[in-house]
Structures are given as C-alpha cells and as structure tokens.
Design an enzyme around this catalytic site. Structure first.
Site, PDB file in Angstrom:
ATOM      1  N   SER A 152       1.293  -1.504  -0.316  1.00 44.45           N
ATOM      2  CA  SER A 152       0.091  -0.402   0.294  1.00 44.45           C
ATOM      3  C   SER A 152       0.960   0.948   0.399  1.00 44.45           C
ATOM      4  CB  SER A 152      -0.874  -0.048   1.152  1.00 44.45           C
ATOM      5  OG  SER A 152      -1.600   0.614   0.869  1.00 44.45           O
ATOM      6  N   SER A 153       1.917   0.763  -0.726  1.00 43.12           N
ATOM      7  CA  SER A 153       2.618   2.535  -0.877  1.00 43.12           C
ATOM      8  C   SER A 153       2.334   3.519  -1.368  1.00 43.12           C
ATOM      9  CB  SER A 153       4.567   2.502  -1.620  1.00 43.12           C
ATOM     10  OG  SER A 153       3.674   1.344  -2.191  1.00 43.12           O
ATOM     11  N   ASP A 197      -7.168   0.067   1.636  1.00 45.67           N
ATOM     12  CA  ASP A 197      -5.400   0.348   1.983  1.00 45.67           C
ATOM     13  C   ASP A 197      -6.345   1.505   2.327  1.00 45.67           C
ATOM     14  OD1 ASP A 197      -4.623  -1.709   0.585  1.00 45.67           O
ATOM     15  OD2 ASP A 197      -4.189  -0.329  -0.697  1.00 45.67           O
ATOM     16  N   ASN A 240       3.054  -2.590 -10.238  1.00 47.34           N
ATOM     17  CA  ASN A 240       2.416  -0.911 -10.256  1.00 47.34           C
ATOM     18  C   ASN A 240       0.781  -1.019 -10.116  1.00 47.34           C
ATOM     19  OD1 ASN A 240       0.401   1.298  -9.838  1.00 47.34           O
ATOM     20  ND2 ASN A 240       2.799   2.234  -9.957  1.00 47.34           N
TER      21      ASN A 240
END
Length: 441
Positions: A152-153, A197, A240
């Site tokens: 969850s960047s 998230d 991504n």
C-alpha cells in the site's frame, strides 16, 4: 458524532523522533523555514481477503511499521512545492493549488508526485474554497514502504496528502470520512479499487488487525493469537497496479458478472453494482449466491465464474479467519495457516493475479516452516505474508533469508538488505499528526 473521531495528534516518541528530525532538516534546507506539522500514514499487510473489497466484502488487514511521513507548511506565495527525501524522485512545483489538477491529468506517465496530487485534488473537492485562501503549500515527504510491493505504498501517499490538506486548513472530518475521501481520490490515478488500504491506514489501532466491512464502512478489532507472528517477504517483482490493465480488468470482470446475474433475477438489475449488493438483494448466503452465480454464468465466459468463485469463497474465508481468532481452540494457528494457503491457491488459480516468482516464494516459505503463506495486496508480484509462531519466528526468518540468497532469488536480492526484504511485523498505529517539540529556553 463522526467528528468525535478525529485523527490523533500524538507526542513525538523514540520510535519516530529520528525520522521526523531528518525530514525536518530536509524541509528546512529546501524551504528555508521549519515545517508546521507532520502527517504520518502507515502501509498495511492484508492477512486475508484480497480482491474482494471492491465487490463489497469484508477484509482483514493490519497496519505495519513502514510508512509515509509528510512535513508541511504554507508557502510564501500561491505555489505548490513537493520535495522528496529520496533524491531519485525529482522536485515538483506548480503555480497554485488550483492548477495542480491539470498536472494530474497530464499524460506524462505515473510520476511519483501524481499520487500526492490525487490526494490534494480529492481533499480540495470537499474543503470549502473560503478556507483555502491564496497561500500555497510546501511539502517534504519521506516514504519507507517498498514501492509496488503490495504493501500500500501508493495509497499511503494519496492518504498522506489528503490528511495534510485537511489538517492544514483545519477542516473537521472523521477518520472514516478521511478513508472514503482518500479512496475516491486515488481513483484519479486510474485504478478502480476499493477502500481497504485507506480504511486501515486511518482506522488501524496498535495491537489488533481489523475486520473492515463496507457500505457502510465499519471496523472491528481482530485480536490475533498471542503466539502468532506474521512475516512479510518481498518477491522483488514489482507491479504498479496503476501502470497495468490487469487490476482494472479484474474489477470490470466482477462488474460484468454482477450485471449478467442481476439481469436474470431483477427488473431493476442495473442498480446492482457489486457482488456484495447482489447477495443482499438475493437474500442468500455466500454458498447459495455462488451456486446462483454459476448457473447464471454457465453460458458466459468461464473466466467470470472463476472470478465469482474466488470472491465468494474468499469472503467466507475472511469471516472464518475472524471466527478462529475469537476461539480458544489449541489448533487455531494451524487453521489460520490453512485458510491463508487456500487463499493463495484461489488468488493464483481462480483470480489469476499471482506471479511465478511469488508462487515459488510461497513454496519456499512453506518449506521453511510457515504454517501458511499467501500473496498480499494486488498481486502480479510484490510481497507474501507468512504465518509462523513466536517460538519459531527467528529460525523461520533466518532460513527464508538464506533461501533468498541462493538459487532463483539470488539475482533478485543481491544488492538488497535482506532485513528489509524479509521481516516480522505486528499490528501498528494508524495515521497521526505530529508537532516537533519546541526547545526549552
């Protein structure tokens, strides 16, 4: 009543003071004055329940230590300025807050700053214009969540930007509202995900995972067995989800299945948007809803049946996971591990969102003694989460790191700090605001 649940303002303690000081120095060197405050948003690991939040079903993640921290102040002019402590990411500037939407929509790829712009645009959509004024913003950021790893960047970046804007302009809003606004804001980047998230980022509590339910958003603490330890291992295969079509394809497949099934059962079928809504409208349990779905889709693309099977069975595993955590049976850790193994098999075979390297890493983790292991996050690479026991965690982590130095994984990790590739984790605090202590005169 929602406003009685604001983001906490926490005292700076030993766990964060060094990072705040380093980011503060970077901010000062770049903007020539001190930051007004800091906003921290953690990453997350989902223990079970991937690819079902956007179908309206409950998930079970926990916040982790790795995070994104933003230092912020108003600028001396109307401009918006970003700088990243990691110098591989170039600075960003636009002439005003209101102009940043145009930069977000520019087709120049997924630049790092666009995730922050998503959050800013999303926050500005709900903050009254008269609160904004004419001043711009200075923002310095430091993220230590491995990018494109399934932790969850990207959502942490978006959520940190939303939190920063909301706090800067003192817009009163609850943590639940922050989560929903951040989830909506992230869709500006192009991914059509759910709100897992963002919900765990804002609603996490230290010491507990969370059962997160949707429509309406609500959370329940899940107290994990005291002997259970979850270990994260990075396959080093980056994916991504905003840069590929795979994630949104899965969302579309689920929506297509819903429409086909609903059209066979309801006159107002077009109002049914998710598999969760379909189940509620049918008034059936998960197993019965799966049977109805299989019958309705038997003459359609067989892929749709596989997607529905994963969603309904994974939703059942999440509820069983919570139930096992609440029990006192001596085999409950083993049962949790079995659910995790079933989950990975489903994500690999039915939802087809794993990766051959990740699958092999799961096998290696199980061979090193994990009681269960599964991909976590969107998939197509990224991390796994493995379950072990407190007595065995040190040996398990060391054995897994040793395996990564050899064979298939050797090239992937040769320049990596293995302590950052394989590490145990535990439930951490959600998002918070910090102010640097003033020196005593």
């Amino acid at each position: 009543m929602e406003n009685l649940d604001p983001i906490p303002i926490l005292e700076v303690d030993d766990t964060i003071k060094d990072r705040l000081a380093k980011l503060s120095d970077h901010f000062l060197s770049r903007f020539k004055h001190k930051a007004t405050f800091f906003a921290r948003v953690p990453g997350r690991v989902n223990l079970i329940g991937d690819h079902i939040d956007y179908s309206g079903y409950a998930v079970c993640p926990m916040a982790i230590e790795q995070d994104v921290i933003v230092a912020a102040s108003q600028s001396n002019d109307s401009g918006l300025y970003f700088t990243n402590l990691n110098n591989i990411y170039p600075d960003y500037h636009c002439k005003s807050l209101l102009d940043c939407r145009d930069d977000l929509m520019e087709s120049n790829g997924l630049q790092w700053y666009k995730y922050l712009l998503c959050g800013i645009v999303g926050a500005l959509e709900i903050i009254p214009q008269d609160k904004i004024g004419s001043k711009g913003l200075n923002i310095a950021i430091w993220g230590i969540i491995p990018p494109a790893s399934g932790l969850s960047s990207s959502s942490a970046l978006v959520s940190a930007a939303v939190l920063t804007i909301v706090h800067m302009y003192q817009h009163e809003i609850s943590r639940k509202e922050l989560a929903l606004i951040s989830a909506k804001a992230e869709r500006h980047i192009g991914t059509q995900g759910g709100a897992m998230d963002q919900a765990i980022a804002f609603l996490a509590t230290a010491g507990a995972a969370k059962l997160i339910e949707f429509n309406p958003l609500q959370t329940t603490d899940v107290i994990l067995p005291s002997d259970a330890v979850f270990v994260i291992a990075n396959s080093m295969v980056k994916c991504n989800k905003a840069a590929t079509l795979e994630f949104n394809t899965r969302v579309k497949e689920c929506k297509t299945a819903v429409q086909i099934i609903a059209k066979q059962h309801f006159d107002d079928w077009d109002d049914v948007k998710t598999l969760g809504e379909l189940q509620k409208k049918l008034g059936t349990n998960l197993l019965k809803t799966l049977k109805i779905s299989e019958a309705a889709l038997k003459n359609e693309n067989p892929i749709l049946i596989k997607r529905c099977q994963h969603v309904f069975e994974e939703a059942a595993r999440v509820l069983e996971f919570q139930k096992i955590c609440q029990s006192t049976k001596p085999d409950r850790i083993q049962r949790l591990g079995e659910l995790m193994n079933q989950s990975h098999k489903s994500l690999r075979d039915l939802y087809e969102c794993s990766h051959e390297i990740l699958d092999k890493l799961v096998d290696v983790a199980l061979n090193c003694g994990a009681l269960g292991a599964r991909l976590t996050g969107a998939g197509w690479g990224g991390c796994l989460v493995a379950l072990t026991t407190r007595n065995n965690v040190e040996k398990f982590v060391n054995d897994l790191r040793k395996q990564l130095r050899e064979g298939l994984f050797c090239e992937l990790v040769k320049n990596c700090d293995l302590k950052a590739v394989v590490f145990p984790t535990e439930p951490r605090q959600g998002a918070a605001i910090y102010y640097m202590p003033q020196p005593v005169s």
